[in-house]
Write a protein that holds these residues in place. Sequence first.
Motif, PDB file in Angstrom:
ATOM      1  N   PHE A  55      52.610  39.820  42.456  1.00  0.00           N
ATOM      2  CA  PHE A  55      51.706  39.049  42.284  1.00  0.00           C
ATOM      3  C   PHE A  55      50.434  40.381  41.940  1.00  0.00           C
ATOM      4  O   PHE A  55      50.309  41.057  42.982  1.00  0.00           O
ATOM      5  N   ARG A  56      49.791  39.959  41.009  1.00  0.00           N
ATOM      6  CA  ARG A  56      48.511  41.006  40.716  1.00  0.00           C
ATOM      7  C   ARG A  56      47.093  40.315  40.874  1.00  0.00           C
ATOM      8  O   ARG A  56      47.027  39.248  39.802  1.00  0.00           O
ATOM      9  N   ALA A  57      46.435  40.407  41.831  1.00  0.00           N
ATOM     10  CA  ALA A  57      45.208  39.545  42.001  1.00  0.00           C
ATOM     11  C   ALA A  57      44.208  39.832  41.085  1.00  0.00           C
ATOM     12  O   ALA A  57      44.309  40.945  40.339  1.00  0.00           O
ATOM     13  N   VAL A  58      43.439  38.845  40.731  1.00  0.00           N
ATOM     14  CA  VAL A  58      42.060  39.009  39.894  1.00  0.00           C
ATOM     15  C   VAL A  58      40.758  39.191  40.838  1.00  0.00           C
ATOM     16  O   VAL A  58      40.947  38.540  41.756  1.00  0.00           O
ATOM     17  N   ASP A  59      39.797  39.321  40.182  1.00  0.00           N
ATOM     18  CA  ASP A  59      38.557  39.598  41.061  1.00  0.00           C
ATOM     19  C   ASP A  59      37.871  38.171  41.208  1.00  0.00           C
ATOM     20  O   ASP A  59      38.307  37.447  40.764  1.00  0.00           O
ATOM     21  N   ALA A  60      37.145  38.219  42.046  1.00  0.00           N
ATOM     22  CA  ALA A  60      36.639  36.777  42.672  1.00  0.00           C
ATOM     23  C   ALA A  60      35.775  36.298  41.498  1.00  0.00           C
ATOM     24  O   ALA A  60      36.001  34.936  41.517  1.00  0.00           O
ATOM     25  N   GLU A  61      35.147  36.904  40.973  1.00  0.00           N
ATOM     26  CA  GLU A  61      34.284  36.277  39.558  1.00  0.00           C
ATOM     27  C   GLU A  61      35.112  35.513  38.650  1.00  0.00           C
ATOM     28  O   GLU A  61      34.963  34.355  38.517  1.00  0.00           O
ATOM     29  N   THR A  62      36.151  36.295  38.392  1.00  0.00           N
ATOM     30  CA  THR A  62      37.147  35.668  37.287  1.00  0.00           C
ATOM     31  C   THR A  62      37.884  34.464  38.001  1.00  0.00           C
ATOM     32  O   THR A  62      37.816  33.411  37.228  1.00  0.00           O
ATOM     33  N   SER A  63      38.199  34.642  39.352  1.00  0.00           N
ATOM     34  CA  SER A  63      38.914  33.572  39.947  1.00  0.00           C
ATOM     35  C   SER A  63      37.906  32.058  39.841  1.00  0.00           C
ATOM     36  O   SER A  63      38.359  31.091  39.510  1.00  0.00           O
ATOM     37  N   GLY A  64      36.838  32.387  40.528  1.00  0.00           N
ATOM     38  CA  GLY A  64      35.884  31.215  40.400  1.00  0.00           C
ATOM     39  C   GLY A  64      35.529  30.463  39.129  1.00  0.00           C
ATOM     40  O   GLY A  64      35.441  29.563  38.990  1.00  0.00           O
ATOM     41  N   SER A  65      35.650  31.641  38.122  1.00  0.00           N
ATOM     42  CA  SER A  65      35.179  31.174  36.838  1.00  0.00           C
ATOM     43  C   SER A  65      36.238  30.093  36.104  1.00  0.00           C
ATOM     44  O   SER A  65      36.193  29.364  35.721  1.00  0.00           O
ATOM     45  N   LEU A  66      37.640  30.522  36.471  1.00  0.00           N
ATOM     46  CA  LEU A  66      38.787  29.919  35.811  1.00  0.00           C
ATOM     47  C   LEU A  66      38.812  28.559  36.707  1.00  0.00           C
ATOM     48  O   LEU A  66      39.088  27.432  36.186  1.00  0.00           O
ATOM     49  N   ARG A  67      38.387  28.565  38.163  1.00  0.00           N
ATOM     50  CA  ARG A  67      38.365  27.457  38.971  1.00  0.00           C
ATOM     51  C   ARG A  67      37.519  26.358  38.391  1.00  0.00           C
ATOM     52  O   ARG A  67      37.836  25.342  38.307  1.00  0.00           O
ATOM     53  N   HIS A  68      36.343  26.823  37.972  1.00  0.00           N
ATOM     54  CA  HIS A  68      35.240  26.111  37.226  1.00  0.00           C
ATOM     55  C   HIS A  68      35.670  25.320  36.154  1.00  0.00           C
ATOM     56  O   HIS A  68      35.727  24.275  35.838  1.00  0.00           O
ATOM     57  N   PHE A  69      36.552  26.367  35.203  1.00  0.00           N
ATOM     58  CA  PHE A  69      37.232  25.808  34.110  1.00  0.00           C
ATOM     59  C   PHE A  69      37.857  24.730  34.081  1.00  0.00           C
ATOM     60  O   PHE A  69      38.061  23.427  33.434  1.00  0.00           O
ATOM     61  N   TYR A  70      38.788  24.618  35.339  1.00  0.00           N
ATOM     62  CA  TYR A  70      39.895  23.573  35.355  1.00  0.00           C
ATOM     63  C   TYR A  70      39.077  22.485  36.033  1.00  0.00           C
ATOM     64  O   TYR A  70      39.593  21.111  35.679  1.00  0.00           O
TER      65      TYR A  70
END
Length: 182
Positions: free
Chosen positions: A11-26
Motif C-alpha cells: 500500500f502506497r498512500a496518496v496525499d489528502a488533497e488527491t484522496s478528497g478530490s477522488l472521493r468527490h469524483f466518485y
Amino acid sequence: MSARTARPARFRAVDAETSGSLRHFYDIEARLLDAYDYPNWLPLLEDEFVYRVPVTVTRDDPSLAPVFPGAYLVDESRDSLASLWARRFEPDHIDFAWGEVPLHRIRRFVTNVVAEPGEREGEYMIDSNVLVSVVHQSHPAVIAPAGRRDLVRRRPDGWGLVSRTTVFDESVIRLPHLRMVI
C-alpha cells in the motif's frame, strides 16, 4: 503501529488533497449515473475506457481468485456504452427501450475508496466497494454488493476513468442489467 493497524506492505498512500478530490469524483459519478445523466457521465470516461464484470465463482480454496480467469459477463468499451447503452435513454429512443419504461430507480453507494499511485504519473488505482439498489415498478428492491478496481487519470478538467472492473460478491446476479453497476 500495531500489527492490527499496519498497512499491507504494497500500500502506497496518496496525499489528502488527491484522496478528497477522488472521493468527490466518485460522489459526482454516482449522482450522474443514478440520475441517468449519461450525456454528462460519458465525458468522464477516457477514450480507451474498458468496463468488465468477470464471472464470479465460489471456491473451496480461499487462496484462489473469486473470479473465472478470462470470462466476463460484461466487457464493454466507452464507444459501446455510448452507442449501445446510453442512447436507449435519449428522448428519441426511450419509447423503444421497453425494458426501461418505467425507469428503474437506482442508487449506488460507493464506499471504502482507497487510492494508490498507478504505474504512470498522474494515474491512480482505486479500490472501492459499491452497493447497488434497484427497484422497478412495485417490485422489491434488488441489492447487489460488489468490489470495484478502477484506473483513473488526472486531467486538466478533473479525473477520467481509464478502466473499471466490478466483481460481484454473489455468483448468481439478480440485477436486470449488469451495466447498471458501472
